[in-house]
Design a protein around this motif. Structure first.
Motif, PDB file in Angstrom:
ATOM      1  N   LEU A  86       1.066  -1.231   0.081  1.00 25.13           N
ATOM      2  CA  LEU A  86       0.035   0.053  -0.015  1.00 25.13           C
ATOM      3  C   LEU A  86       0.830   1.216   0.015  1.00 25.13           C
ATOM      4  CD1 LEU A  86      -2.853  -0.892   2.555  1.00 25.13           C
ATOM      5  CD2 LEU A  86      -2.766  -1.478   0.292  1.00 25.13           C
ATOM      6  N   GLY A  87       0.270   2.124  -0.611  1.00 23.47           N
ATOM      7  CA  GLY A  87       1.164   3.549  -0.776  1.00 23.47           C
ATOM      8  C   GLY A  87       0.944   4.080   0.812  1.00 23.47           C
ATOM      9  N   GLY A  88       1.730   5.295   0.949  1.00 22.47           N
ATOM     10  CA  GLY A  88       1.748   6.045   2.218  1.00 22.47           C
ATOM     11  C   GLY A  88       3.030   6.346   2.850  1.00 22.47           C
ATOM     12  N   ALA A  89       4.057   5.792   2.011  1.00 22.77           N
ATOM     13  CA  ALA A  89       5.502   5.782   2.512  1.00 22.77           C
ATOM     14  C   ALA A  89       6.246   6.936   1.881  1.00 22.77           C
ATOM     15  CB  ALA A  89       6.139   4.728   2.269  1.00 22.77           C
ATOM     16  N   ASP A  93       4.957  16.050  -1.591  1.00 21.43           N
ATOM     17  CA  ASP A  93       5.622  17.562  -1.789  1.00 21.43           C
ATOM     18  C   ASP A  93       6.943  17.660  -1.849  1.00 21.43           C
ATOM     19  OD1 ASP A  93       3.014  18.491  -1.457  1.00 21.43           O
ATOM     20  OD2 ASP A  93       3.219  18.528   0.402  1.00 21.43           O
ATOM     21  N   LEU A  94       7.864  16.725  -0.648  1.00 23.32           N
ATOM     22  CA  LEU A  94       9.394  16.733  -0.911  1.00 23.32           C
ATOM     23  C   LEU A  94       9.835  16.165  -2.132  1.00 23.32           C
ATOM     24  CD1 LEU A  94      10.303  16.149   2.764  1.00 23.32           C
ATOM     25  CD2 LEU A  94      10.393  18.267   1.408  1.00 23.32           C
ATOM     26  N   THR A  95       9.200  15.236  -2.586  1.00 22.33           N
ATOM     27  CA  THR A  95       9.542  14.294  -3.881  1.00 22.33           C
ATOM     28  C   THR A  95       9.664  15.422  -5.188  1.00 22.33           C
ATOM     29  OG1 THR A  95       8.746  12.236  -3.113  1.00 22.33           O
ATOM     30  CG2 THR A  95       9.010  12.558  -5.249  1.00 22.33           C
ATOM     31  N   VAL A  96       8.586  16.267  -5.040  1.00 17.77           N
ATOM     32  CA  VAL A  96       8.421  17.066  -6.301  1.00 17.77           C
ATOM     33  C   VAL A  96       9.376  18.162  -6.305  1.00 17.77           C
ATOM     34  CG1 VAL A  96       6.957  18.683  -7.267  1.00 17.77           C
ATOM     35  CG2 VAL A  96       5.997  16.522  -6.864  1.00 17.77           C
ATOM     36  N   LEU A  97       9.677  18.568  -5.053  1.00 11.68           N
ATOM     37  CA  LEU A  97      10.395  19.841  -4.711  1.00 11.68           C
ATOM     38  C   LEU A  97      12.000  19.191  -5.138  1.00 11.68           C
ATOM     39  CD1 LEU A  97      10.894  22.585  -3.499  1.00 11.68           C
ATOM     40  CD2 LEU A  97      11.127  21.518  -1.214  1.00 11.68           C
ATOM     41  N   HIS A  98      12.219  18.364  -4.910  1.00 15.38           N
ATOM     42  CA  HIS A  98      13.702  17.872  -4.952  1.00 15.38           C
ATOM     43  C   HIS A  98      14.035  17.014  -6.002  1.00 15.38           C
ATOM     44  CE1 HIS A  98      15.027  19.865  -1.190  1.00 15.38           C
ATOM     45  NE2 HIS A  98      13.721  19.096  -0.400  1.00 15.38           N
ATOM     46  N   GLY A  99      12.934  16.370  -6.748  1.00 11.26           N
ATOM     47  CA  GLY A  99      13.091  15.732  -7.927  1.00 11.26           C
ATOM     48  C   GLY A  99      13.534  14.195  -7.684  1.00 11.26           C
ATOM     49  N   PRO A 101      12.582  10.469  -5.055  1.00 14.63           N
ATOM     50  CA  PRO A 101      11.784   9.938  -4.059  1.00 14.63           C
ATOM     51  C   PRO A 101      12.193  10.155  -2.716  1.00 14.63           C
ATOM     52  CG  PRO A 101      12.362   8.279  -5.907  1.00 14.63           C
ATOM     53  CD  PRO A 101      13.152   9.517  -5.794  1.00 14.63           C
ATOM     54  N   SER A 102      11.341  10.868  -1.917  1.00 11.53           N
ATOM     55  CA  SER A 102      11.519  11.100  -0.268  1.00 11.53           C
ATOM     56  C   SER A 102      10.355  10.470   0.470  1.00 11.53           C
ATOM     57  CB  SER A 102      11.190  12.802  -0.089  1.00 11.53           C
ATOM     58  OG  SER A 102      11.482  13.158   1.079  1.00 11.53           O
ATOM     59  N   LEU A 103      10.968   9.643   1.370  1.00 17.40           N
ATOM     60  CA  LEU A 103      10.293   8.883   2.159  1.00 17.40           C
ATOM     61  C   LEU A 103       9.806   9.350   3.642  1.00 17.40           C
ATOM     62  CD1 LEU A 103      12.046   5.299   1.274  1.00 17.40           C
ATOM     63  CD2 LEU A 103      10.089   6.296   0.113  1.00 17.40           C
ATOM     64  N   ASN A 104       8.930   8.893   4.248  1.00 17.13           N
ATOM     65  CA  ASN A 104       8.477   9.275   5.311  1.00 17.13           C
ATOM     66  C   ASN A 104       8.701   8.027   6.486  1.00 17.13           C
ATOM     67  OD1 ASN A 104       6.273   7.415   5.018  1.00 17.13           O
ATOM     68  ND2 ASN A 104       4.917   9.149   4.228  1.00 17.13           N
ATOM     69  N   ASP A 105       8.036   8.126   7.613  1.00 17.68           N
ATOM     70  CA  ASP A 105       8.257   7.008   8.452  1.00 17.68           C
ATOM     71  C   ASP A 105       7.836   5.694   8.331  1.00 17.68           C
ATOM     72  OD1 ASP A 105       5.755   7.804   9.146  1.00 17.68           O
ATOM     73  OD2 ASP A 105       5.924   7.912  11.175  1.00 17.68           O
ATOM     74  N   ALA A 106       7.269   5.687   7.016  1.00 22.40           N
ATOM     75  CA  ALA A 106       6.617   4.116   6.561  1.00 22.40           C
ATOM     76  C   ALA A 106       7.474   3.474   5.494  1.00 22.40           C
ATOM     77  CB  ALA A 106       5.121   4.522   6.084  1.00 22.40           C
ATOM     78  N   ALA A 107       8.534   4.035   5.572  1.00 22.73           N
ATOM     79  CA  ALA A 107       9.676   3.440   4.237  1.00 22.73           C
ATOM     80  C   ALA A 107       9.919   2.093   4.474  1.00 22.73           C
ATOM     81  CB  ALA A 107      11.063   4.243   4.800  1.00 22.73           C
ATOM     82  N   SER A 192       2.047  -0.708   7.097  1.00 22.62           N
ATOM     83  CA  SER A 192       2.444  -0.357   8.489  1.00 22.62           C
ATOM     84  C   SER A 192       1.538  -1.216   9.632  1.00 22.62           C
ATOM     85  CB  SER A 192       2.313   1.047   8.826  1.00 22.62           C
ATOM     86  OG  SER A 192       3.191   1.628   7.756  1.00 22.62           O
ATOM     87  N   ALA A 193       2.105  -1.833  10.493  1.00 25.30           N
ATOM     88  CA  ALA A 193       1.671  -2.300  11.565  1.00 25.30           C
ATOM     89  C   ALA A 193       0.165  -1.805  12.160  1.00 25.30           C
ATOM     90  CB  ALA A 193       2.521  -3.012  12.558  1.00 25.30           C
ATOM     91  N   GLN A 194       0.276  -0.425  12.178  1.00 21.91           N
ATOM     92  CA  GLN A 194      -0.658   0.163  13.014  1.00 21.91           C
ATOM     93  C   GLN A 194      -1.950   0.316  11.863  1.00 21.91           C
ATOM     94  OE1 GLN A 194       1.680   3.600  13.186  1.00 21.91           O
ATOM     95  NE2 GLN A 194       0.000   4.970  12.553  1.00 21.91           N
ATOM     96  N   HIS A 195      -1.564   0.180  10.770  1.00 18.79           N
ATOM     97  CA  HIS A 195      -2.539   0.351   9.590  1.00 18.79           C
ATOM     98  C   HIS A 195      -3.173  -1.152   9.111  1.00 18.79           C
ATOM     99  CE1 HIS A 195      -3.271   1.569   5.110  1.00 18.79           C
ATOM    100  NE2 HIS A 195      -4.340   2.022   5.999  1.00 18.79           N
ATOM    101  N   MET A 196      -2.702  -1.991   9.875  1.00 14.10           N
ATOM    102  CA  MET A 196      -2.865  -3.350   9.356  1.00 14.10           C
ATOM    103  C   MET A 196      -4.459  -3.729   9.470  1.00 14.10           C
ATOM    104  SD  MET A 196      -1.956  -5.835   7.308  1.00 14.10           S
ATOM    105  CE  MET A 196      -0.287  -5.865   7.236  1.00 14.10           C
ATOM    106  N   PRO A 197      -4.735  -3.581  10.817  1.00 11.17           N
ATOM    107  CA  PRO A 197      -6.245  -3.704  10.949  1.00 11.17           C
ATOM    108  C   PRO A 197      -7.337  -3.173  10.309  1.00 11.17           C
ATOM    109  CG  PRO A 197      -5.065  -3.420  13.386  1.00 11.17           C
ATOM    110  CD  PRO A 197      -4.176  -3.021  12.151  1.00 11.17           C
ATOM    111  N   ARG A 198      -7.274  -2.031   9.856  1.00  8.17           N
ATOM    112  CA  ARG A 198      -8.266  -1.333   8.940  1.00  8.17           C
ATOM    113  C   ARG A 198      -8.095  -1.778   7.435  1.00  8.17           C
ATOM    114  NH1 ARG A 198      -8.286   4.164   6.898  1.00  8.17           N
ATOM    115  NH2 ARG A 198      -6.286   4.656   7.808  1.00  8.17           N
TER     116      ARG A 198
END
Length: 261
Positions: A86-89, A93-99, A101-107, A192-198
């Motif tokens: 699933l997406g979400g990682a 905005d930072l990906t577009v700004l710097h050209g 891939p910029s990852l967050n805490d779901a990498a 992500s583990a916290q996202h898994m139940p939903r």
């Protein structure tokens, strides 16, 4: 319209923003009318809440039930027909700004997906994630994912990149339409583990049983010296998931309020 409304309401309701608004309103009321009890009450509640979040492991208390609902898999399946991530990682905005891939805490979603793709070379692969922005013209997350997974050494021609979905429900519906899973097939779901139940509840609701592969655990750091900013970030994530579980159940988008193994 529901997508835009949910984004706006969540921005206001997330604890980090809500407490800032509370403090700003309390300060404004106090400056306008120094003896006004409501202003002092807002400031008091805001200050106490900030202190409690910074000191108490409220984030872990919220995240632990979510992350432990579906245990991590330690024995690899003998056969896997397909793998979904699933997406979400990606930070769009930072990906577009710097050209790049910029990852967050779901990498960890990407690293787990790459590992599983190599372990099961015959499995079908799909990344699902469009643009999470309410603004038109924002690039889909799938574009950055394709570039990143190629840099990680995967053959991206093996991977289907679904680039229209904007939330987890659309992830499941659009991916099912593309992959057309058959009864009896084993499909691994990486998120992500916290996202898994939903997520599991949604995939079950659309008639697609999946094998949960939770990653990116956040709960467990209960030290009083943890970064307050990090606690706020994790608290926001936990509140978001609990609200999402209730909202998606009310919308009949999951098979139960708190899906279980």
């Amino acid at each position: 319209m529901l997508f835009i409304l949910s984004k706006i309401l969540w921005w206001i309701a997330k604890p980090s923003v809500l407490l800032i608004l509370l403090m700003v309103i309390g300060t404004a009321l106090t400056l306008w009318r120094p003896r006004h009890r409501l202003g002092r009450w807002f400031l008091g509640v805001g200050a106490f809440s900030l202190f409690a979040i910074a000191v108490l492991p409220l984030d872990s208390w919220l995240l632990t039930p979510l992350e432990e609902r579906f245990p991590a898999i330690h024995e690899m399946p003998k056969h896997v027909d397909g793998i979904i991530v699933l997406g979400g990682a990606v930070d769009p905005d930072l990906t577009v700004l710097h050209g790049m891939p910029s990852l967050n805490d779901a990498a960890e979603r990407f690293t787990a997906f790459a590992m599983l793709a190599r372990l099961y070379p015959d499995a079908k692969l799909i990344f699902t994630g469009g643009s999470p922005s309410i603004l038109p013209g924002a690039p889909p997350e799938a574009e950055a994912a394709k570039a990143l997974l190629g840099e990680l050494g995967l053959d991206t021609s093996r991977i289907v990149f679904e680039d229209r979905s904007r939330n987890t429900f659309e992830n499941a519906v659009d991916s099912k339409g593309l992959m057309k899973p058959q009864p009896g097939e084993v499909w691994v779901l990486v998120t992500s583990a916290q996202h898994m139940p939903r997520s599991v509840g949604i995939f079950r609701r659309v008639g697609w049983p999946v094998l949960p592969w939770p990653v990116g655990y956040k709960a467990g750091d209960e030290s009083p010296f943890s970064s307050p900013g990090l606690r706020f970030q994790r608290l926001d994530g936990g509140v978001h998931e609990w609200i999402g579980l209730v909202a998606y159940r009310l919308l009949d988008r999951t098979d139960s309020l708190f899906p279980e193994p």
